[in-house]
Design a protein around this motif. Sequence first.
Motif, PDB file in Angstrom:
ATOM      1  N   THR A 262       1.422   4.295  -3.100  1.00 40.03           N
ATOM      2  CA  THR A 262       0.839   5.610  -2.818  1.00 40.03           C
ATOM      3  C   THR A 262       1.873   6.675  -2.503  1.00 40.03           C
ATOM      4  O   THR A 262       1.553   7.865  -2.539  1.00 40.03           O
TER       5      THR A 262
ATOM      6  N   LEU B 263       0.833  -1.203   0.000  1.00 44.85           N
ATOM      7  CA  LEU B 263       0.000   0.000   0.000  1.00 44.85           C
ATOM      8  C   LEU B 263       0.868   1.254   0.000  1.00 44.85           C
ATOM      9  O   LEU B 263       0.625   2.201  -0.769  1.00 44.85           O
TER      10      LEU B 263
ATOM     11  N   PRO C  52       1.273   5.521   4.333  1.00 47.44           N
ATOM     12  CA  PRO C  52       0.800   5.729   2.961  1.00 47.44           C
ATOM     13  C   PRO C  52       0.696   7.212   2.602  1.00 47.44           C
ATOM     14  O   PRO C  52       0.573   8.073   3.469  1.00 47.44           O
TER      15      PRO C  52
END
Length: 228
Positions: free
Chosen positions: A27, A23, A182
Amino acid sequence: MRPLRIPWIQASLAWVLASWMRLCFVTMRWSRENEAAAQAVWDQGGGVLCVFWHSRLSLAPGAWPLDRAQPVKGLISLSADGEFLAKAMARVGFPAVRGSSANKDKAAQAKGGSQALRDGLRQLKVGGLAITPDGPRGPAGVMAEGLGVMARMSGAPVVLMGLSCNPAIRLNSWDQAILPLPFGRAAIVWDVVAWPEGGETAAVLADWTERLNAAEARADALVGAGRN
């Protein structure tokens, strides 16, 4: 019993960590410096040593471009913590070569280290080997002689990787490891070195330590992260 010694807990936490890293990697906004030097190593193929400090281990898989660079295996200790990391890293594309840990059993430690050296040199004939030269137990920021042995015996180029991200969680571990968050900023600063002919181990590792620290400091500056 420590939780990481329980197989189902170990496997579950490895899945969570790998999912979290994936993740973050997709990002985060990445900055890259001196990538041309690393690209030359990728273009020539063959063995390469990928070197970064243990505290930045969680960022390394996101920085190494599997679509352009040699496939890499990570040298990870034989401890329960190492088994957990090996499972997590395998899930993000970096299988492990298992090395010795800070085991109180000196015979087991020596045997594990010898096997890791053999397996590591075998891997360096075909691809990359990722090493945290101050792992698995530290002292933080101090390169162990094993890196020099690998570099000297293999003749492989050494790619130093200065890694950073911001924001990040800093863990209360021996190396004060960082865990990315993130949607932040991340940076990789590359530096390529090789074992010099007739090089003296202490001097070479001191030079590489200085260069890796400089690359990491530059990465910290690129993302606005403070240095300890």
